[in-house]
Motif scaffolding. Structure first.
Motif, mmCIF file in Angstrom:
data_model
loop_
_atom_site.group_PDB
_atom_site.id
_atom_site.type_symbol
_atom_site.label_atom_id
_atom_site.label_comp_id
_atom_site.label_asym_id
_atom_site.label_seq_id
_atom_site.Cartn_x
_atom_site.Cartn_y
_atom_site.Cartn_z
ATOM 1 N N ALA A 1 41.270 34.109 46.704
ATOM 2 C CA ALA A 1 41.859 32.817 47.067
ATOM 3 C C ALA A 1 41.097 32.176 48.229
ATOM 4 C CB ALA A 1 43.330 32.986 47.426
ATOM 5 N N SER A 2 40.752 32.972 49.212
ATOM 6 C CA SER A 2 40.024 32.458 50.367
ATOM 7 C C SER A 2 38.623 31.994 49.975
ATOM 8 C CB SER A 2 39.940 33.548 51.436
ATOM 9 O OG SER A 2 39.149 33.125 52.508
ATOM 10 N N CYS A 3 37.901 32.817 49.226
ATOM 11 C CA CYS A 3 36.529 32.464 48.832
ATOM 12 C C CYS A 3 36.470 31.211 47.974
ATOM 13 C CB CYS A 3 35.886 33.623 48.064
ATOM 14 S SG CYS A 3 35.504 35.054 49.081
ATOM 15 N N GLN A 4 37.441 31.041 47.098
ATOM 16 C CA GLN A 4 37.426 29.918 46.167
ATOM 17 C C GLN A 4 38.350 28.769 46.580
ATOM 18 O OE1 GLN A 4 35.537 29.186 43.434
ATOM 19 N NE2 GLN A 4 34.295 30.887 44.191
ATOM 20 N N ARG B 1 49.519 31.826 46.147
ATOM 21 C CA ARG B 1 50.663 32.081 45.254
ATOM 22 C C ARG B 1 50.342 31.704 43.812
ATOM 23 N NH1 ARG B 1 56.462 31.715 47.342
ATOM 24 N NH2 ARG B 1 56.286 32.916 49.252
ATOM 25 N N PHE B 2 49.646 30.611 43.634
ATOM 26 C CA PHE B 2 49.269 30.181 42.288
ATOM 27 C C PHE B 2 48.280 31.183 41.693
ATOM 28 C CE2 PHE B 2 47.653 26.298 39.660
ATOM 29 C CZ PHE B 2 48.348 26.755 38.559
ATOM 30 N N LEU B 3 47.328 31.625 42.499
ATOM 31 C CA LEU B 3 46.333 32.581 42.021
ATOM 32 C C LEU B 3 46.990 33.887 41.600
ATOM 33 C CD1 LEU B 3 43.385 33.281 41.476
ATOM 34 C CD2 LEU B 3 43.262 34.135 43.828
ATOM 35 N N LYS B 4 47.980 34.370 42.354
ATOM 36 C CA LYS B 4 48.688 35.610 41.987
ATOM 37 C C LYS B 4 49.239 35.503 40.571
ATOM 38 C CE LYS B 4 49.919 39.136 44.095
ATOM 39 N NZ LYS B 4 49.268 40.433 44.054
ATOM 40 N N SER B 5 49.832 34.380 40.245
ATOM 41 C CA SER B 5 50.387 34.161 38.912
ATOM 42 C C SER B 5 49.284 34.149 37.850
ATOM 43 C CB SER B 5 51.156 32.837 38.894
ATOM 44 O OG SER B 5 51.496 32.473 37.592
ATOM 45 N N VAL B 6 48.198 33.455 38.141
ATOM 46 C CA VAL B 6 47.076 33.351 37.206
ATOM 47 C C VAL B 6 46.454 34.724 36.962
ATOM 48 C CG1 VAL B 6 44.745 32.410 36.913
ATOM 49 C CG2 VAL B 6 46.589 30.925 37.722
ATOM 50 N N VAL B 7 46.251 35.498 38.023
ATOM 51 C CA VAL B 7 45.656 36.825 37.882
ATOM 52 C C VAL B 7 46.580 37.733 37.067
ATOM 53 C CG1 VAL B 7 44.928 38.895 39.160
ATOM 54 C CG2 VAL B 7 44.173 36.646 39.902
ATOM 55 N N GLY B 8 47.879 37.562 37.225
ATOM 56 C CA GLY B 8 48.827 38.326 36.406
ATOM 57 C C GLY B 8 48.638 38.040 34.922
ATOM 58 N N GLU B 9 48.418 36.788 34.579
ATOM 59 C CA GLU B 9 48.181 36.423 33.182
ATOM 60 C C GLU B 9 46.847 36.992 32.690
ATOM 61 O OE1 GLU B 9 49.016 32.304 32.157
ATOM 62 O OE2 GLU B 9 50.447 32.209 33.815
ATOM 63 N N LEU B 10 45.839 36.967 33.543
ATOM 64 C CA LEU B 10 44.541 37.546 33.179
ATOM 65 C C LEU B 10 44.667 39.054 32.968
ATOM 66 C CD1 LEU B 10 42.201 35.632 35.658
ATOM 67 C CD2 LEU B 10 42.413 35.269 33.180
ATOM 68 N N ARG B 11 45.490 39.704 33.784
ATOM 69 C CA ARG B 11 45.700 41.143 33.638
ATOM 70 C C ARG B 11 46.399 41.457 32.320
ATOM 71 N NH1 ARG B 11 49.654 44.262 34.396
ATOM 72 N NH2 ARG B 11 50.919 42.836 35.595
ATOM 73 N N ARG B 12 47.433 40.692 31.996
ATOM 74 C CA ARG B 12 48.155 40.900 30.724
ATOM 75 C C ARG B 12 47.241 40.682 29.518
ATOM 76 N NH1 ARG B 12 52.037 39.058 34.087
ATOM 77 N NH2 ARG B 12 51.816 36.846 33.645
ATOM 78 N N ALA B 13 46.250 39.820 29.663
ATOM 79 C CA ALA B 13 45.301 39.557 28.572
ATOM 80 C C ALA B 13 44.151 40.570 28.548
ATOM 81 C CB ALA B 13 44.743 38.140 28.715
ATOM 82 N N GLY B 14 44.107 41.469 29.527
ATOM 83 C CA GLY B 14 43.048 42.475 29.568
ATOM 84 C C GLY B 14 41.735 41.987 30.156
ATOM 85 N N LEU B 15 41.731 40.805 30.754
ATOM 86 C CA LEU B 15 40.501 40.267 31.341
ATOM 87 C C LEU B 15 40.256 40.808 32.746
ATOM 88 C CD1 LEU B 15 40.691 36.585 30.058
ATOM 89 C CD2 LEU B 15 39.530 38.553 29.037
ATOM 90 N N VAL B 16 41.317 41.245 33.415
ATOM 91 C CA VAL B 16 41.181 41.949 34.686
ATOM 92 C C VAL B 16 42.093 43.165 34.633
ATOM 93 C CG1 VAL B 16 40.657 39.878 36.046
ATOM 94 C CG2 VAL B 16 42.987 40.713 35.965
ATOM 95 N N ARG B 17 41.789 44.117 35.495
ATOM 96 C CA ARG B 17 42.682 45.254 35.682
ATOM 97 C C ARG B 17 42.860 45.453 37.166
ATOM 98 N NH1 ARG B 17 40.399 49.905 36.656
ATOM 99 N NH2 ARG B 17 38.159 50.099 36.547
ATOM 100 N N SER B 18 43.903 46.167 37.513
ATOM 101 C CA SER B 18 44.239 46.293 38.926
ATOM 102 C C SER B 18 44.558 47.729 39.287
ATOM 103 C CB SER B 18 45.436 45.403 39.258
ATOM 104 O OG SER B 18 46.575 45.833 38.534
ATOM 105 N N GLN B 19 44.484 47.962 40.597
ATOM 106 C CA GLN B 19 44.895 49.240 41.157
ATOM 107 C C GLN B 19 45.619 48.931 42.457
ATOM 108 O OE1 GLN B 19 42.022 52.432 41.350
ATOM 109 N NE2 GLN B 19 42.789 53.025 43.366
ATOM 110 N N ARG B 20 46.773 49.532 42.637
ATOM 111 C CA ARG B 20 47.550 49.328 43.861
ATOM 112 C C ARG B 20 47.024 50.194 44.984
ATOM 113 N NH1 ARG B 20 53.673 48.039 42.796
ATOM 114 N NH2 ARG B 20 53.428 46.803 40.921
ATOM 115 N N GLY B 21 47.440 49.865 46.176
ATOM 116 C CA GLY B 21 47.105 50.689 47.331
ATOM 117 C C GLY B 21 46.092 50.033 48.238
ATOM 118 N N CYS B 22 45.862 50.684 49.376
ATOM 119 C CA CYS B 22 44.967 50.097 50.379
ATOM 120 C C CYS B 22 43.532 50.017 49.881
ATOM 121 C CB CYS B 22 45.051 50.853 51.698
ATOM 122 S SG CYS B 22 44.559 52.568 51.577
ATOM 123 N N GLU B 23 43.162 50.845 48.931
ATOM 124 C CA GLU B 23 41.817 50.804 48.350
ATOM 125 C C GLU B 23 41.806 50.037 47.030
ATOM 126 O OE1 GLU B 23 38.957 52.587 49.486
ATOM 127 O OE2 GLU B 23 39.983 53.211 51.313
#
Length: 145
Positions: free
Chosen positions: A31-34, A39-61
């Motif tokens: 969000a900062s770089c672009q 808040r809007f980006l969080k929603s968009v990334v969630g949709e990208l994750r559900r579509a398999g275009l991104v994946r995520s990992q929780r935690g400090c790393e």
């Protein structure tokens, strides 16, 4: 013609992920770089994750990685992931559009425009949009940080 903010932000987020191969990125960083509202980006990334275009990992790393190689993600994939259809008319799919009388030929024009847009979007990958010399990010191995 209208290109949604969701589609624009989604492509920009994927480009950030594609240019940063060494580590996962957080939504805050993207969000900062672009200059995208977080808040809007969080929603968009969630949709990208559900579509398999991104994946995520929780935690400090943790953070986000591309779900597929950048040269396998087209703009069509992105638009369909966040918007569904490429072109809608008054919220309806163009395939069922039918007009009477002298307007009978108009739905065919709208469908040709959609077909052309699909062709352009399908022909451009995230990797192709990266600036020259930027390595396309390969997805990290499952569970890798």
């Amino acid at each position: 013609m209208h290109i949604s903010a969701k589609a624009d932000y989604a492509v920009r987020a994927l480009l950030e992920l594609a240019r940063e191969p060494a580590r996962p990125l957080t939504c805050e960083t993207i969000a900062s770089c672009q200059q995208i509202p977080f808040r809007f980006l969080k929603s968009v990334v969630g949709e990208l994750r559900r579509a398999g275009l991104v994946r995520s990992q929780r935690g400090c790393e943790g953070g986000y990685w591309l779900g597929r190689p950048a040269d396998e993600i087209t703009l069509l994939d992105v638009v369909r992931a966040v918007d569904g259809e490429v072109i809608m008319l008054r919220g309806e799919n163009l395939s069922a559009l039918d007009y009477p009388g002298p307007a009978t030929g108009l739905p065919g024009v709208w469908r040709r425009i959609e077909a052309d847009a699909v062709s352009v979007l399908a022909g451009v990958t995230v990797a192709a949009l990266l600036p020259a010399g930027t390595p396309a990010r390969e997805p990290a191995a499952e569970g890798a940080v």
